[in-house]
Design a protein around this motif. Structure first.
Motif, mmCIF file in Angstrom:
data_model
loop_
_atom_site.group_PDB
_atom_site.id
_atom_site.type_symbol
_atom_site.label_atom_id
_atom_site.label_comp_id
_atom_site.label_asym_id
_atom_site.label_seq_id
_atom_site.Cartn_x
_atom_site.Cartn_y
_atom_site.Cartn_z
ATOM 1 N N SER A 1 9.880 -2.909 -62.441
ATOM 2 C CA SER A 1 10.437 -3.583 -63.621
ATOM 3 C C SER A 1 11.844 -3.027 -63.875
ATOM 4 C CB SER A 1 9.551 -3.306 -64.837
ATOM 5 O OG SER A 1 9.593 -1.920 -65.134
ATOM 6 N N ALA A 2 12.590 -3.720 -64.747
ATOM 7 C CA ALA A 2 13.935 -3.243 -65.106
ATOM 8 C C ALA A 2 13.842 -1.844 -65.710
ATOM 9 C CB ALA A 2 14.575 -4.226 -66.078
ATOM 10 N N GLN A 3 12.784 -1.595 -66.481
ATOM 11 C CA GLN A 3 12.608 -0.275 -67.110
ATOM 12 C C GLN A 3 12.322 0.798 -66.053
ATOM 13 O OE1 GLN A 3 9.403 -0.152 -69.924
ATOM 14 N NE2 GLN A 3 9.906 1.919 -70.604
ATOM 15 N N THR A 4 11.463 0.473 -65.082
ATOM 16 C CA THR A 4 11.139 1.451 -64.033
ATOM 17 C C THR A 4 12.371 1.774 -63.200
ATOM 18 O OG1 THR A 4 8.905 0.542 -63.971
ATOM 19 C CG2 THR A 4 9.551 1.936 -62.133
ATOM 20 N N LEU A 5 13.250 0.804 -63.034
ATOM 21 C CA LEU A 5 14.461 1.060 -62.244
ATOM 22 C C LEU A 5 15.385 2.075 -62.913
ATOM 23 C CD1 LEU A 5 15.327 -2.473 -60.822
ATOM 24 C CD2 LEU A 5 14.684 -0.434 -59.522
ATOM 25 N N GLN A 6 15.154 2.343 -64.202
ATOM 26 C CA GLN A 6 15.973 3.355 -64.894
ATOM 27 C C GLN A 6 15.366 4.748 -64.776
ATOM 28 O OE1 GLN A 6 16.464 1.927 -68.913
ATOM 29 N NE2 GLN A 6 17.526 0.082 -68.214
ATOM 30 N N ALA A 7 14.183 4.842 -64.149
ATOM 31 C CA ALA A 7 13.509 6.136 -64.011
ATOM 32 C C ALA A 7 14.175 6.969 -62.918
ATOM 33 C CB ALA A 7 12.044 5.884 -63.648
#
Ligand SMILES: C[S@@+](CC[C@H](N)C(=O)[O-])C[C@H]1O[C@@H](n2cnc3c(N)ncnc32)[C@H](O)[C@@H]1O
Length: 227
Positions: A25-31
């Motif tokens: 997800s877009a959020q996971t890509l910020q991890a």
């Protein structure tokens, strides 16, 4: 792991492919992400350009950009010919045909090469080999293996897989592996014993559907995390 440039078949995928293979997800890509065996994929270059935090480890990174480029150019025709001889094993929706696949892979690998020296200097491309990682416990949110673990089930032992997965789980909160098929498009025989042993050792292990299928039947990833 000692390797010569001739032993490596450089074949790299893009950020868009990683997003779909691992259902990111877009959020996971910020991890904080660790890519194990990223090779000449443009995943790291593209995600870094978008502000992501990703480190890739691969024994391939012991070689210079010129050495990797030479291998990329020398092997791409051979790999495209191999795929062309077994077109029925693949789903031709993302790529029209083997030539289209080859052009996409070459563009991806050239993109990687434009980022390689700067990424190495920044510590984003590190010479490390599973099953050992030189990172403190819990350094990453997510560790990925694309087209290394499980795909090479005939070449890499069960013990290697178990050790590599446990090491990735030590360095990251969650591990995702794609595909779960081997090079002959068969579900890896390691999956059942890995699920059984890892579950008994306190890991959560699931096989999850993902929106990516190139090897026919290969639209699932293995997901592991320490409970
Ligand atoms: C088929 S390529 C996949 C590249 C990339 N992950 C992708 O999907 O586009 C497999 C990669 O695994 C790397 N590799 C081989 N043995 C490894 C090990 N023990 N630890 C980490 N990477 C390894 C190879 O050098 C190669 O770059």
């Amino acid at each position: 792991m000692a390797m010569t440039p001739e032993q490596v078949v450089p074949w790299g995928r893009s950020l868009d492919e990683y997003q779909h293979m691992f259902d990111l997800s877009a959020q996971t890509l910020q991890a904080k992400i660790l890519g194990c065996g990223d090779g000449p994929a443009s995943f790291n270059a593209e995600l870094t350009a978008q502000g992501g935090q990703v480190i890739s480890v691969d024994p391939l990174y012991a070689f210079s950009a010129d050495q990797i480029a030479a291998r990329v150019e020398a092997t791409s025709t051979v790999v495209v010919e191999q795929v062309a001889q077994s077109v029925q094993d693949y789903v031709w929706t993302r790529f029209r045909d083997p030539q289209h696949l080859g052009r996409h892979r070459l563009a991806t690998m050239r993109h990687f090469l434009t980022d390689y020296d700067a990424g190495k200097a920044a510590g984003r491309y590190q010479v490390q080999s599973l099953p050992t990682l030189d990172f403190a416990d819990g350094t990453f949110d997510l560790a990925l293996s694309s087209h290394l673990l499980l795909l090479y089930s005939e070449q890499l032992s069960y013990d290697f897989h178990l050790a590599a997965i446990r090491e990735m789980c030590r360095a990251a909160r969650e591990v995702r592996i794609f595909p779960v098929l081997d090079l002959k498009c068969r579900v890896s025989t390691y999956i059942e014993p890995l699920q059984s042993v890892l579950t008994s050792q306190g890991y959560a292990v699931t096989l999850d559907a993902v929106p990516y299928e190139f090897q026919r039947g290969g639209n699932r990833m293995l997901r592991i995390s320490k409970l």
